[in-house]
Design a protein around this motif. Structure first.
Motif, short mmCIF file in Angstrom:
data_model
loop_
_atom_site.label_atom_id
_atom_site.label_comp_id
_atom_site.label_asym_id
_atom_site.label_seq_id
_atom_site.Cartn_x
_atom_site.Cartn_y
_atom_site.Cartn_z
N GLU A 870 0.85 -1.19 0.00
CA GLU A 870 0.00 0.00 0.00
C GLU A 870 0.88 1.24 0.00
O GLU A 870 2.08 1.17 0.25
CB GLU A 870 -0.91 0.01 1.23
CG GLU A 870 -0.15 0.04 2.53
CD GLU A 870 -1.03 0.02 3.76
OE1 GLU A 870 -2.24 0.21 3.60
OE2 GLU A 870 -0.50 -0.18 4.86
N ILE A 871 0.27 2.38 -0.28
CA ILE A 871 0.98 3.65 -0.18
C ILE A 871 0.16 4.59 0.68
O ILE A 871 -1.08 4.56 0.66
CB ILE A 871 1.22 4.27 -1.59
CG1 ILE A 871 2.15 5.48 -1.46
CG2 ILE A 871 -0.09 4.63 -2.28
CD1 ILE A 871 2.72 5.95 -2.79
N THR A 872 0.84 5.39 1.49
CA THR A 872 0.19 6.37 2.36
C THR A 872 0.71 7.75 2.03
O THR A 872 1.78 7.88 1.40
CB THR A 872 0.48 6.05 3.83
OG1 THR A 872 1.88 6.26 4.09
CG2 THR A 872 0.12 4.60 4.17
N LEU A 876 4.86 9.77 0.52
CA LEU A 876 5.16 10.81 -0.47
C LEU A 876 6.19 11.81 0.03
O LEU A 876 6.70 12.63 -0.74
CB LEU A 876 3.87 11.54 -0.87
CG LEU A 876 2.80 10.66 -1.54
CD1 LEU A 876 1.53 11.47 -1.77
CD2 LEU A 876 3.32 10.09 -2.86
N GLU A 877 6.51 11.74 1.32
CA GLU A 877 7.53 12.64 1.88
C GLU A 877 8.91 11.97 1.90
O GLU A 877 9.85 12.49 2.51
CB GLU A 877 7.15 13.06 3.30
CG GLU A 877 5.96 14.01 3.36
CD GLU A 877 6.25 15.37 2.71
OE1 GLU A 877 7.41 15.63 2.33
OE2 GLU A 877 5.31 16.16 2.56
N GLY A 886 7.76 16.18 -3.00
CA GLY A 886 7.06 15.42 -1.98
C GLY A 886 5.55 15.52 -2.13
O GLY A 886 5.00 15.58 -3.23
N ILE A 887 4.86 15.59 -1.00
CA ILE A 887 3.40 15.57 -1.03
C ILE A 887 2.83 16.82 -1.70
O ILE A 887 1.79 16.77 -2.37
CB ILE A 887 2.83 15.38 0.40
CG1 ILE A 887 1.35 15.01 0.33
CG2 ILE A 887 3.07 16.62 1.27
CD1 ILE A 887 0.79 14.53 1.66
N ASP A 888 3.54 17.94 -1.54
CA ASP A 888 3.08 19.16 -2.21
C ASP A 888 3.21 19.04 -3.72
O ASP A 888 2.33 19.48 -4.47
CB ASP A 888 3.88 20.36 -1.70
CG ASP A 888 3.58 20.69 -0.24
OD1 ASP A 888 2.46 20.36 0.21
OD2 ASP A 888 4.45 21.26 0.43
N GLY A 889 4.30 18.43 -4.17
CA GLY A 889 4.47 18.23 -5.61
C GLY A 889 3.40 17.30 -6.17
O GLY A 889 2.90 17.52 -7.28
#
Length: 911
Positions: A870-872, A876-877, A886-889
């Protein structure tokens, strides 16, 4: 204890620990190094005791009624540690700071907190620390204010020099140091036999002594011959910084009859020897006391009292080698006496081991991983089946047979009045079948250079496991005869070897290094820990019931060896790339267990006569009842039909029925409720089970008569018949593995979360749940890894070999295939990538388009799911996503669709 009794007991404990206990009106701070002053008023209340070390105020003791939980007193203790009056601060060690050392004591329980630690945490201690210990801690804090305590220094360890260390050893050292930095009191290192557990422990010892300034380390071994091996490991260790040997920098000693030396930095001992030292016993010669501590049965779990020569603060770290054994049972009080971190080393942890070490498994390195890395060699199985081994035999009436006394080995001859029938399981114990032993060994000799080690001509180093010392004697004699060789070719190495005039250490050394000595016969002495690298055959002529013990015994053959060293003892060999288990008793096919042994006392410690006497007087405790059940059960297996019938007539029931009653009485489901109800309930429970024996003195006497007369019967007349002798095909072993895997899934479907998910079809399994499952199946008796399970299916032709080992996520594929959810067994990554292509195609058919930047994100998300299920958003960070913000991108790339897209990909790719 009432309040007055509590104070009296605390005074006694303080005095025993070297403190001068005084009233305030008779204060004399020069009466000793440590002074404990009763009933002193502070700015925040009245302290029960103030502690002075070298005339400086350093601590507080808060006394509470017996049964008070220490954690509930922490706030009050903290007020006192911070509550000195202005006048009292003048004599405080650190005038502007709180007092560092605080205790909560009830007379039966003592808890301690050191405010100098980075995160002060209350911990239970056996007794108050001695004044000189607090003085040393004060000096250390003055010398290094930035890291004033051991726990502070453990958080500042430099990076590990990895040169010369295997990856598994690096993981173990770094995992242990993380655990110590978090101040976790216990840690467990699982490392396959031969992977370098002791070297890892020596590396950690060096780093803790040098960088954390630990004062003293205790290394507990299973037997004294392993203590010598450990001492050699320390002596040979070359430090990574300046190249000096460990023993040039630190003193390493074995605990001797003279006790602990002040100069010792590392102390090596068996736990039974340490127990004797704590009790003040005269210790035997360090080279003579040479049994595994499981052989030292105690009447009840060890109990220890305060010993000023070995106070609880004597060691900062305790390393327990072979910790899968019984330290967490009868011996645990010896370890828990010390105020020290405890580190366990084992290749085969069981549930009790994990429980003792508080589930803190800091590193895992399985046998399969060690084989894959070339640290260990793999094994083949060669199975020998004979008629007598499988089904026993009969000696006809009128035959004159030799009978051997177990204890004296004296033989006499007796003509059988009736047929004597024995079962296969009796062979090697109550019956020595010359025909069976000869046939098994002749088969081994004849097939050795054609089937087992084809093309070779030198008998490989072979370790044979016998049932007992008498059996070992017979095997050695027969090996020499069958191979036509002399005394140096085959030797017995057991605990009786020294008594018989041989030095076991010298014999083990010869087995390692001598080209002449090819076969060693043992019972338990070389079963665990002992390093014999050239060993190529592990030969079982005795059954084994414990999965853990079998893994340890099997592991004797797993170690690798340098080719030149190997060829120096086995000249016609090139390289050791495998070893062979020669199984003549079916141990590789048996269902092994991890049950707690029923027998809890040894023959030497309490005799059958004494057990029966205690049964007659109804004074046997639960352990003695369990031991009596074990002895009678063993006797029942050795009885002839006539003896069994005679005892049944005397007792009004079969002996095995009496044994069943004893076993049921000490089973937890009956004994635990009785224990909670009180001593009378326990006595009634045990008395009821003992009644058939207690009410029948004739039965007790006859049992003893039969036991005394029960000799070893030597069958010289029956020739055995070979049923089969062949290597066990890989496909056959794979079939057993797959069948066992299927049964395991079904048996544990309701207790393992990951399996519940698959069976119930609810939600998705998480990576942590799969890791939990992988850890469970890696333990004995299964000892599976995802890769070993996968290889079993490859052997059966149900899937194809894949590049690289299979990992934790492939458990998904293995479970789905076995449950019939998937018709084809493919790696989880392959399935994930295929689902991703299908999802992408459906998106495009629906009119969705993705930019090159979005495809980059989608492909990396696919890769994370392929290795983590899974991915959380947290993923993404991390790498590789941080390359693009990261998560913002990610949010910028997909806008409003970002969050639901993660959910959709998790559902589509890991379904």
């Amino acid at each position: 204890m009432n309040e007055v009794q509590t104070r009296v007991e605390i005074d006694r404990q303080l005095t025993a620990a070297g403190w001068q206990v005084q009233d305030q009106n008779q204060l004399n701070l020069y009466a000793g190094s440590g002074v404990a002053v009763r009933e002193v008023t502070l700015a925040t209340g009245r302290a029960d005791y103030l502690l002075y070390v070298d005339q400086r105020l350093v601590g507080v003791i808060e006394a509470k009624r017996e049964g008070t939980a220490p954690r509930g007193v922490e706030a009050q203790l903290d007020r006192y540690l911070n509550g000195l009056t202005a006048e009292q601060r003048l004599s405080a060690w650190r005038r502007e700071a709180a007092l560092p050392f605080g205790y909560v004591a009830t007379g039966t329980e003592t808890a301690f907190v050191n405010q100098l630690d980075p995160f002060p945490r209350t911990r239970e201690v056996f007794a108050f620390h001695r004044p000189e210990t607090l003085a040393r801690w004060m000096r250390e804090a003055d010398d290094e204010p930035a890291a004033p305590t051991l726990r502070a220094r453990l958080r500042r360890m430099p990076a590990l020099d990895r040169l010369g260390l295997r990856p598994a050893q690096i993981d173990a050292v770094e995992g242990l140091e993380r655990s110590l930095a978090d101040a976790r009191p216990r840690a467990l290192i699982q490392m396959a036999t031969g992977a370098g557990k002791t070297f890892t422990a020596v590396t950690s010892s060096y780093r803790l002594l040098k960088y954390a300034r630990a004062r003293r380390i205790l290394f507990l071994v299973d037997r004294n011959n392993l203590g010598k091996q450990t001492l050699r490991e320390y002596a040979g260790y070359q430090t990574p910084d300046d190249g000096r040997k460990f023993t040039e920098l630190y003193t390493v000693d074995r605990l001797s009859g003279g006790g602990l030396l002040d100069s010792s930095t590392v102390v090596i001992s068996t736990i039974q020897r340490l127990y004797g030292a704590l009790r003040g016993d005269e210790l035997p010669d360090v080279d003579l006391d040479d049994q595994a501590y499981d052989s030292y049965d105690l009447g009840s779990p060890a109990e220890v009292g305060y010993n000023p020569q070995l106070p609880p603060e004597t060691f900062d770290l305790i390393v327990v080698d072979e910790c899968h054994r019984s330290i967490y049972g009868k011996w645990r009080a010896v370890i828990e006496y010390f105020d020290a971190f405890v580190v366990g080393l084992t290749a085969t942890p069981v549930k009790q081991t994990l429980g003792f070490f508080q589930q803190n498994l800091v590193s895992e390195y399985t046998y399969e991983q060690a084989v894959a890395d070339g640290v260990n060699v793999n094994f083949d199985v060669y199975r020998i089946r004979t008629e007598i081994t499988e089904g026993g035999q009969k000696i006809e009436a009128g035959t004159v047979v030799p009978l051997r006394d177990r204890r004296t080995r004296a033989e006499r001859y007796q003509e059988l009045e009736d047929d004597f029938t024995y079962a296969g399981r009796q062979v090697g114990r109550s019956v020595i079948s010359k025909g069976q032993l000869r046939l098994v060994l002749e088969t081994f000799r004849e097939r050795l250079f054609t089937e087992i080690f084809p093309g070779r001509s030198t008998v490989p180093k072979t370790l044979i496991f016998a049932c007992d010392d008498n059996h070992a004697e017979e095997i050695v004699t027969m090996v020499r005869e069958v191979f036509g060789r002399g005394n140096q070719f085959a030797r017995k190495i057991t605990y009786s070897s020294r008594r018989d005039g041989d030095n076991p250490d010298t014999l083990i050394q010869a087995f390692r290094n001598s080209p002449e000595m090819r076969v060693a016969v043992t019972v338990d002495m070389i079963a665990t820990g002992t390093d014999v690298r050239p060993l190529e055959c592990v030969f079982f002529l005795r059954p084994v019931r414990s999965a853990t013990y079998f893994e340890q015994m099997k592991g004797r053959g797993a170690r690798t060896i340098d080719p030149a060293d190997f060829q120096s003892v086995t000249p016609d060999a090139q390289v050791k790339d495998r070893f062979v288990i020669v199984d003549a008793v079916g141990v590789t096919e048996a269902d092994l267990d991890e049950a707690v042994p029923l027998q809890r006392h040894s023959e030497q410690q309490i005799s059958l006569r004494d057990l029966l006497r205690k049964a007659g007087t109804l004074t046997a405790d639960a352990n003695e009842v369990a031991t009596l059940a074990s002895r009678l059960s063993r006797l029942d297996r050795q009885l002839t039909d006539d003896e069994r019938a005679e005892l049944a007539e005397l007792g009004g029931q079969e002996l095995r029925s009496i044994v069943r009653g004893l076993v049921d009485a000490v089973a937890p489901e009956q004994l635990n409720p009785a224990t909670q109800a009180g001593p009378e309930a326990v006595r009634d429970l045990l008395a009821g089970a003992l009644r058939p024996l207690a009410a029948n003195p004739q039965l007790r006497d006859r049992i003893l008569e039969i036991r005394r007369a029960h000799d070893i019967t030597i069958d010289e007349v029956n020739v055995d018949t070979l049923l089969s002798a062949a290597g066990v095909p890989a496909a056959e072993r794979a079939q057993v593995t797959v069948r066992s895997w299927h049964d395991y899934l079904d048996q544990h479907r309701d207790e393992i979360t990951a399996l519940q998910v698959f069976y119930e079809g609810r939600g998705r399994v998480s990576y942590d749940q799969l890791k939990e499952l992988a850890a469970r199946i890696a333990r004995p008796p299964q000892a599976w890894t995802p890769d070993s399970l996968w290889q079993a299916y490859v052997q059966l032709g149900r899937t194809v070999e894949q590049a690289g080992p299979r990992g934790v996520t492939d458990l998904v594929a293995l479970i789905r295939y076995e449950l019939g959810h998937d018709q084809e067994l493919r790696p989880f990554r392959t399935t994930t990538e295929e689902r991703f292509r299908g999802w992408l195609l459906r998106q495009r058919q629906a009119g969705a388009t993705f930019t090159a930047d979005q495809v980059w994100w989608l492909e990396r998300i696919r890769d994370v799911i392929a290795v983590s299920v899974e991915i959380t958003p947290d993923d993404l960070e991390g790498a590789p996503f941080t390359e693009r913000g990261g998560i913002d991108g990610y949010a910028g790339a997909f806008g409003n669709r970002a969050e639901p897209l993660l959910t959709e990909l998790n559902q589509e790719l890991s379904a």
